[in-house]
Design a protein around this motif. Sequence first.
Motif, PDB file in Angstrom:
ATOM      1  N   VAL A  46       0.863  -1.184   0.000  1.00  0.00           N
ATOM      2  CA  VAL A  46       0.000   0.000   0.000  1.00  0.00           C
ATOM      3  C   VAL A  46       0.896   1.229   0.000  1.00  0.00           C
ATOM      4  CG1 VAL A  46      -1.714   1.332   1.297  1.00  0.00           C
ATOM      5  CG2 VAL A  46      -1.892  -1.156   1.193  1.00  0.00           C
ATOM      6  N   LYS A  50      -3.229   3.561  -0.952  1.00  0.00           N
ATOM      7  CA  LYS A  50      -3.815   2.852  -2.087  1.00  0.00           C
ATOM      8  C   LYS A  50      -3.079   1.541  -2.322  1.00  0.00           C
ATOM      9  CE  LYS A  50      -4.841   3.293  -7.028  1.00  0.00           C
ATOM     10  NZ  LYS A  50      -4.719   4.148  -8.231  1.00  0.00           N
ATOM     11  N   GLY A  51      -3.835   0.458  -2.417  1.00  0.00           N
ATOM     12  CA  GLY A  51      -3.239  -0.826  -2.707  1.00  0.00           C
ATOM     13  C   GLY A  51      -2.690  -0.848  -4.123  1.00  0.00           C
ATOM     14  N   GLN A 152       3.102  -1.038   4.178  1.00  0.00           N
ATOM     15  CA  GLN A 152       2.520   0.267   3.883  1.00  0.00           C
ATOM     16  C   GLN A 152       3.628   1.314   3.842  1.00  0.00           C
ATOM     17  OE1 GLN A 152      -1.237   1.443   5.391  1.00  0.00           O
ATOM     18  NE2 GLN A 152      -1.682  -0.540   6.326  1.00  0.00           N
ATOM     19  N   THR A 245      -9.398   7.568   4.487  1.00  0.00           N
ATOM     20  CA  THR A 245      -9.943   7.163   3.197  1.00  0.00           C
ATOM     21  C   THR A 245     -10.974   8.170   2.684  1.00  0.00           C
ATOM     22  OG1 THR A 245      -9.637   4.809   3.633  1.00  0.00           O
ATOM     23  CG2 THR A 245     -11.292   5.395   1.999  1.00  0.00           C
ATOM     24  N   GLY A 281      -8.506   0.240  -5.342  1.00  0.00           N
ATOM     25  CA  GLY A 281      -7.316   0.053  -4.517  1.00  0.00           C
ATOM     26  C   GLY A 281      -7.472   0.552  -3.096  1.00  0.00           C
ATOM     27  N   THR A 282      -8.614   1.171  -2.771  1.00  0.00           N
ATOM     28  CA  THR A 282      -8.851   1.632  -1.398  1.00  0.00           C
ATOM     29  C   THR A 282      -8.886   0.434  -0.454  1.00  0.00           C
ATOM     30  OG1 THR A 282     -10.130   3.552  -2.138  1.00  0.00           O
ATOM     31  CG2 THR A 282     -10.489   2.797   0.124  1.00  0.00           C
ATOM     32  N   PRO A 283      -8.100   0.440   0.631  1.00  0.00           N
ATOM     33  CA  PRO A 283      -8.115  -0.680   1.572  1.00  0.00           C
ATOM     34  C   PRO A 283      -9.478  -0.863   2.228  1.00  0.00           C
ATOM     35  CG  PRO A 283      -6.133   0.637   1.874  1.00  0.00           C
ATOM     36  CD  PRO A 283      -7.031   1.418   0.959  1.00  0.00           C
ATOM     37  N   LEU A 321     -14.267  -6.655  -4.921  1.00  0.00           N
ATOM     38  CA  LEU A 321     -12.885  -6.325  -4.575  1.00  0.00           C
ATOM     39  C   LEU A 321     -11.976  -6.468  -5.798  1.00  0.00           C
ATOM     40  CD1 LEU A 321     -12.617  -8.272  -1.191  1.00  0.00           C
ATOM     41  CD2 LEU A 321     -13.249  -5.866  -1.530  1.00  0.00           C
ATOM     42  N   LEU A 339      -7.187  -5.454   7.805  1.00  0.00           N
ATOM     43  CA  LEU A 339      -7.228  -5.219   6.369  1.00  0.00           C
ATOM     44  C   LEU A 339      -7.455  -6.554   5.660  1.00  0.00           C
ATOM     45  CD1 LEU A 339      -4.653  -2.994   4.441  1.00  0.00           C
ATOM     46  CD2 LEU A 339      -5.909  -4.871   3.389  1.00  0.00           C
ATOM     47  N   PHE A 342      -9.272  -4.906  -1.114  1.00  0.00           N
ATOM     48  CA  PHE A 342      -9.158  -3.596  -1.738  1.00  0.00           C
ATOM     49  C   PHE A 342     -10.320  -3.360  -2.697  1.00  0.00           C
ATOM     50  CE2 PHE A 342      -5.081  -5.227  -0.501  1.00  0.00           C
ATOM     51  CZ  PHE A 342      -4.457  -4.148   0.110  1.00  0.00           C
TER      52      PHE A 342
END
Length: 393
Positions: A46, A50-51, A152, A245, A281-283, A321, A339, A342
């Motif tokens: 991340v 963003k993933g 991260q 986020t 890509g948002t976790p 996802l 987590l 994504f």
Amino acid sequence: MNSCLHENSSLLWTKVLGAFFLCLGLSVTGANRAGAAEPGPVISLVIDGKGISTDVQPIRENGRMLVPIRVVAESTGANVTYETANRQVTVTEKGKRIVLLVDSRTAFVDGKRVTMDAPAMIVNQRTVVPIRFVSEALGYQVVWDERAGVAQVQTKPVEDKAAVIQEASNPYVVQAGDTLTGIAERHHTTVQALKKNNYLSSDELTVQQLLFLPEGSKKSEHPLSTVGDSRLYDDSFYFPFSEATWYEPYGDSYGSDREWTESNSGNVRSHEGIDIMAPKGTPVYAVTDGTINRVGWNTYGGWRVNITDRAGRYRMYYAHLSAYAPGLAIGDTIRAGQLIGFVGDTGYGGTGTVGMFEPHLHFGLYKNSDGLAIDPYFYLRYWEQNKVESPFS
């Protein structure tokens, strides 16, 4: 790109370095099962919240995780030079210059000789360098999420993107005929205070909208306990996105019509969840403690995961996802705030189908006893006041 790496060549990439990897100088334990088959695409890195998908899956070697440097270069604007003749890697960004020698723990940061914990090396015809060393030398922050098995990297200050309700202990469910003026008068507060505490830009209300009465207000006449199961209004539950986020304001889309069906029969089906639009890509984080009962591809939900809560009352459904956190499998114990995946745009077709709609998280809630869907809107609004904190805050 390997064909370009011939003797005495000097190649320069700006932002793109497809042939290089970063060696994560952190132990790989917990969520990562050696040799376990993944249920679908996996993201292990991340950057700035963003993933990042990688063209080559991360490599685990002697307790280390190797991930492509290309994605770091693309995200940060770093320039990378590789000189085959002397097997030297040079990384420059924002006035910083790092030189690493393959198969050596020796490196130079702005001309100063330093010793790294792990050497740069060649793995499968790829050059790898330690991510923690390089990131911190460039002034970035690095955190290893051991529970999720995800690294991260933060290259810039974290911005709190969430609209946090200052006072959320006194919720009010809007009734037919309600106005802000009437609610304010009956609860000994003001319209201005109501709007400020709830980030309202207009005076319009909808029936069953959830408001939070400001500090000093009278006890709510129509609290959340009048809607749904009071056991779900608990601070042990988390919102599926973190405090850092960005996501679009969401309404109650439960029960709305959906035209796409697996049979393409033209029949309309009912939407069994809430859609929250957010960048790909948002976790995504687990709402509560529980156990994975399903994971993998679903025709409607794409890459999805179902988690039964610890008490065995409910199943939480996270759908569309783009990828999972590493090592998820049926039977795994998941913790609230962990987590798990994504945001993406997968589903509405055969395995791997993408792009049938804009990226978003579909969150569904079901009774475990009979599998019947429940509207999760009010619970999400309540959990929205309890979010996972950024490790870089």
